[in-house]
Write an enzyme that holds these catalytic residues in place. Structure first.
Site, short mmCIF file in Angstrom:
data_model
loop_
_atom_site.label_atom_id
_atom_site.label_comp_id
_atom_site.label_asym_id
_atom_site.label_seq_id
_atom_site.Cartn_x
_atom_site.Cartn_y
_atom_site.Cartn_z
CB CYS A 5 -9.38 5.14 1.92
SG CYS A 5 -8.22 6.48 2.21
CB CYS A 8 -10.59 9.78 3.10
SG CYS A 8 -9.73 10.04 1.53
CG ASP A 31 1.68 2.93 11.28
OD1 ASP A 31 1.82 2.96 10.05
OD2 ASP A 31 1.10 1.99 11.89
CG HIS A 47 -8.56 8.92 -2.09
ND1 HIS A 47 -8.47 8.08 -1.00
CD2 HIS A 47 -8.70 8.13 -3.18
CE1 HIS A 47 -8.55 6.83 -1.42
NE2 HIS A 47 -8.71 6.83 -2.74
CG ASN A 88 5.32 -0.27 1.65
OD1 ASN A 88 6.49 -0.50 1.32
ND2 ASN A 88 4.92 -0.28 2.90
N GLY A 94 3.52 -4.68 -0.04
CA GLY A 94 2.78 -4.71 1.22
C GLY A 94 1.86 -3.54 1.44
CG HIS A 99 -5.11 8.41 1.10
ND1 HIS A 99 -6.28 9.13 1.31
CD2 HIS A 99 -4.11 9.33 1.09
CE1 HIS A 99 -5.99 10.41 1.42
NE2 HIS A 99 -4.68 10.57 1.30
CG HIS A 101 0.63 5.42 3.43
ND1 HIS A 101 -0.34 4.86 2.62
CD2 HIS A 101 1.33 4.38 3.95
CE1 HIS A 101 -0.25 3.55 2.66
NE2 HIS A 101 0.78 3.22 3.46
CG HIS A 103 5.48 3.74 5.90
ND1 HIS A 103 4.80 3.09 6.90
CD2 HIS A 103 4.90 3.35 4.74
CE1 HIS A 103 3.84 2.33 6.37
NE2 HIS A 103 3.89 2.47 5.06
P1 5GP Z 1 1.05 0.22 4.06
O1 5GP Z 1 1.22 -1.23 4.44
O2 5GP Z 1 -0.19 0.46 3.25
O3 5GP Z 1 2.30 0.82 3.42
O4 5GP Z 1 0.91 1.00 5.43
C1 5GP Z 1 -0.32 1.28 6.02
C2 5GP Z 1 -0.02 1.71 7.42
O5 5GP Z 1 -1.17 2.34 7.94
C3 5GP Z 1 0.33 0.55 8.36
O6 5GP Z 1 1.62 0.75 8.92
C4 5GP Z 1 -0.79 0.59 9.41
O7 5GP Z 1 -0.34 0.29 10.70
C5 5GP Z 1 -1.30 2.02 9.30
N1 5GP Z 1 -2.70 2.18 9.62
C6 5GP Z 1 -3.74 1.44 9.15
N2 5GP Z 1 -4.92 1.88 9.66
C7 5GP Z 1 -4.61 2.94 10.46
C8 5GP Z 1 -5.39 3.81 11.26
O8 5GP Z 1 -6.64 3.70 11.34
N3 5GP Z 1 -4.76 4.77 11.97
C9 5GP Z 1 -3.38 4.91 11.90
N4 5GP Z 1 -2.83 5.90 12.63
N5 5GP Z 1 -2.61 4.11 11.14
C10 5GP Z 1 -3.21 3.13 10.44
ZN ZN Z 2 -8.26 8.35 1.02
#
Ligand code: 5GP
Ligand code: ZN
Length: 115
Positions: A5, A8, A31, A47, A88, A94, A99, A101, A103
Protein backbone atom coordinates in the site's frame (compact mmCIF):
# COMPACT_ATOMS: atom_id res chain seq x y z
CA UNK A 1 2.74 -7.75 -4.40
CA UNK A 2 0.74 -8.94 -1.38
CA UNK A 3 0.20 -6.45 1.43
CA UNK A 4 1.47 -3.44 -0.47
CA UNK A 5 0.00 0.00 0.00
CA UNK A 6 1.09 3.61 -0.17
CA UNK A 7 2.29 3.55 3.45
CA UNK A 8 4.28 0.35 2.82
CA UNK A 9 5.89 2.23 -0.08
CA UNK A 10 6.83 5.05 2.31
CA UNK A 11 8.26 2.47 4.72
CA UNK A 12 10.29 0.93 1.92
CA UNK A 13 11.61 4.36 0.92
CA UNK A 14 9.91 4.21 -2.48
CA UNK A 15 7.82 7.31 -1.73
CA UNK A 16 9.42 10.21 0.13
CA UNK A 17 7.95 11.39 3.43
CA UNK A 18 8.99 13.80 6.15
CA UNK A 19 9.75 11.43 9.00
CA UNK A 20 9.27 12.87 12.48
CA UNK A 21 10.07 9.83 14.60
CA UNK A 22 10.63 6.09 14.33
CA UNK A 23 11.62 3.06 16.34
CA UNK A 24 11.76 -0.68 15.63
CA UNK A 25 7.98 -1.05 15.42
CA UNK A 26 6.47 2.25 14.27
CA UNK A 27 7.20 5.26 12.10
CA UNK A 28 5.69 8.76 12.19
CA UNK A 29 5.66 11.12 9.22
CA UNK A 30 3.91 14.34 8.22
CA UNK A 31 0.56 14.01 6.46
CA UNK A 32 0.79 15.11 2.82
CA UNK A 33 -2.48 17.12 3.14
CA UNK A 34 -2.30 18.52 6.66
CA UNK A 35 -5.66 19.32 8.29
CA UNK A 36 -3.98 21.27 11.11
CA UNK A 37 -0.66 23.10 11.62
CA UNK A 38 0.68 19.81 13.03
CA UNK A 39 -0.64 16.67 11.31
CA UNK A 40 1.46 13.56 11.69
CA UNK A 41 0.56 9.93 10.97
CA UNK A 42 1.90 7.19 13.23
CA UNK A 43 1.86 3.77 11.56
CA UNK A 44 3.03 0.29 12.47
CA UNK A 45 5.81 -1.10 10.29
CA UNK A 46 3.62 -4.18 9.93
CA UNK A 47 0.92 -3.87 7.25
CA UNK A 48 -2.41 -4.09 9.10
CA UNK A 49 -5.36 -2.96 6.92
CA UNK A 50 -7.90 -1.84 9.54
CA UNK A 51 -8.43 -1.76 13.29
CA UNK A 52 -10.63 -4.83 12.79
CA UNK A 53 -7.52 -6.81 11.83
CA UNK A 54 -5.88 -6.30 15.21
CA UNK A 55 -5.54 -9.32 17.47
CA UNK A 56 -4.14 -10.16 20.89
CA UNK A 57 -0.70 -10.44 19.31
CA UNK A 58 -0.79 -6.69 18.62
CA UNK A 59 -1.33 -5.54 22.22
CA UNK A 60 2.15 -4.13 22.69
CA UNK A 61 2.19 -2.65 19.17
CA UNK A 62 -0.98 -0.67 19.98
CA UNK A 63 0.83 0.72 23.02
CA UNK A 64 3.81 1.63 20.83
CA UNK A 65 1.54 3.59 18.49
CA UNK A 66 0.13 5.71 21.32
CA UNK A 67 3.51 6.19 23.00
CA UNK A 68 4.92 7.32 19.65
CA UNK A 69 2.00 9.77 19.35
CA UNK A 70 2.95 11.34 22.69
CA UNK A 71 6.57 11.55 21.55
CA UNK A 72 5.46 13.23 18.31
CA UNK A 73 3.36 15.70 20.33
CA UNK A 74 6.43 16.62 22.39
CA UNK A 75 8.75 16.82 19.38
CA UNK A 76 6.32 19.11 17.51
CA UNK A 77 5.57 21.29 20.55
CA UNK A 78 1.85 20.57 20.91
CA UNK A 79 1.96 18.37 24.01
CA UNK A 80 0.92 21.20 26.35
CA UNK A 81 -1.38 23.18 24.04
CA UNK A 82 -3.30 20.04 23.13
CA UNK A 83 -3.80 17.61 20.33
CA UNK A 84 -6.17 14.98 18.97
CA UNK A 85 -5.40 11.36 18.11
CA UNK A 86 -7.69 9.58 15.65
CA UNK A 87 -7.93 6.18 13.98
CA UNK A 88 -10.44 6.10 11.13
CA UNK A 89 -11.89 2.65 10.47
CA UNK A 90 -13.63 1.87 7.16
CA UNK A 91 -15.64 4.13 4.89
CA UNK A 92 -18.10 5.80 7.25
CA UNK A 93 -15.14 7.15 9.24
CA UNK A 94 -13.38 8.21 6.03
CA UNK A 95 -10.54 5.69 5.98
CA UNK A 96 -8.66 6.17 2.70
CA UNK A 97 -5.46 4.24 3.29
CA UNK A 98 -5.89 0.64 4.39
CA UNK A 99 -2.79 0.44 6.60
CA UNK A 100 -3.75 1.53 10.10
CA UNK A 101 -2.50 4.95 11.09
CA UNK A 102 -2.95 7.13 14.13
CA UNK A 103 -3.51 10.77 13.16
CA UNK A 104 -1.87 13.27 15.54
CA UNK A 105 -3.40 16.70 14.99
CA UNK A 106 -2.68 19.95 16.81
CA UNK A 107 -1.55 23.54 16.66
CA UNK A 108 -5.06 24.97 16.46
CA UNK A 109 -8.32 24.86 18.38
CA UNK A 110 -10.47 21.94 17.26
CA UNK A 111 -14.23 21.51 17.42
CA UNK A 112 -16.13 18.59 18.90
CA UNK A 113 -17.86 16.40 17.84
CA UNK A 114 -16.03 15.78 14.54
CA UNK A 115 -18.15 16.06 11.40
P1 5GP B 1 -7.45 8.26 6.41
O1 5GP B 1 -8.47 9.08 5.68
O2 5GP B 1 -7.22 6.91 5.77
O3 5GP B 1 -7.71 8.16 7.90
O4 5GP B 1 -6.10 9.08 6.32
C1 5GP B 1 -5.16 8.89 5.30
C2 5GP B 1 -4.23 10.07 5.37
O5 5GP B 1 -3.07 9.75 4.63
C3 5GP B 1 -4.82 11.35 4.78
O6 5GP B 1 -4.83 12.37 5.76
C4 5GP B 1 -3.89 11.66 3.60
O7 5GP B 1 -3.65 13.03 3.44
C5 5GP B 1 -2.62 10.90 3.97
N1 5GP B 1 -1.84 10.44 2.84
C6 5GP B 1 -2.31 9.76 1.75
N2 5GP B 1 -1.30 9.48 0.89
C7 5GP B 1 -0.17 9.99 1.46
C8 5GP B 1 1.19 10.00 1.06
O8 5GP B 1 1.58 9.50 -0.02
N3 5GP B 1 2.09 10.61 1.87
C9 5GP B 1 1.69 11.18 3.08
N4 5GP B 1 2.65 11.76 3.82
N5 5GP B 1 0.41 11.16 3.49
C10 5GP B 1 -0.51 10.59 2.69
ZN1 ZN C 1 0.79 -1.16 4.05
Amino acid sequence: MKNRCVFCDILAGHIPAEIVYQNDDVIAFKDIHPRAPVHVLVIPKEHIPTLNDLSDSHKSLIGELFLAATTVAKLTGIDQTGYRTVFNCHKDAGQEVYHIHLHVLGGRKMSWPPG
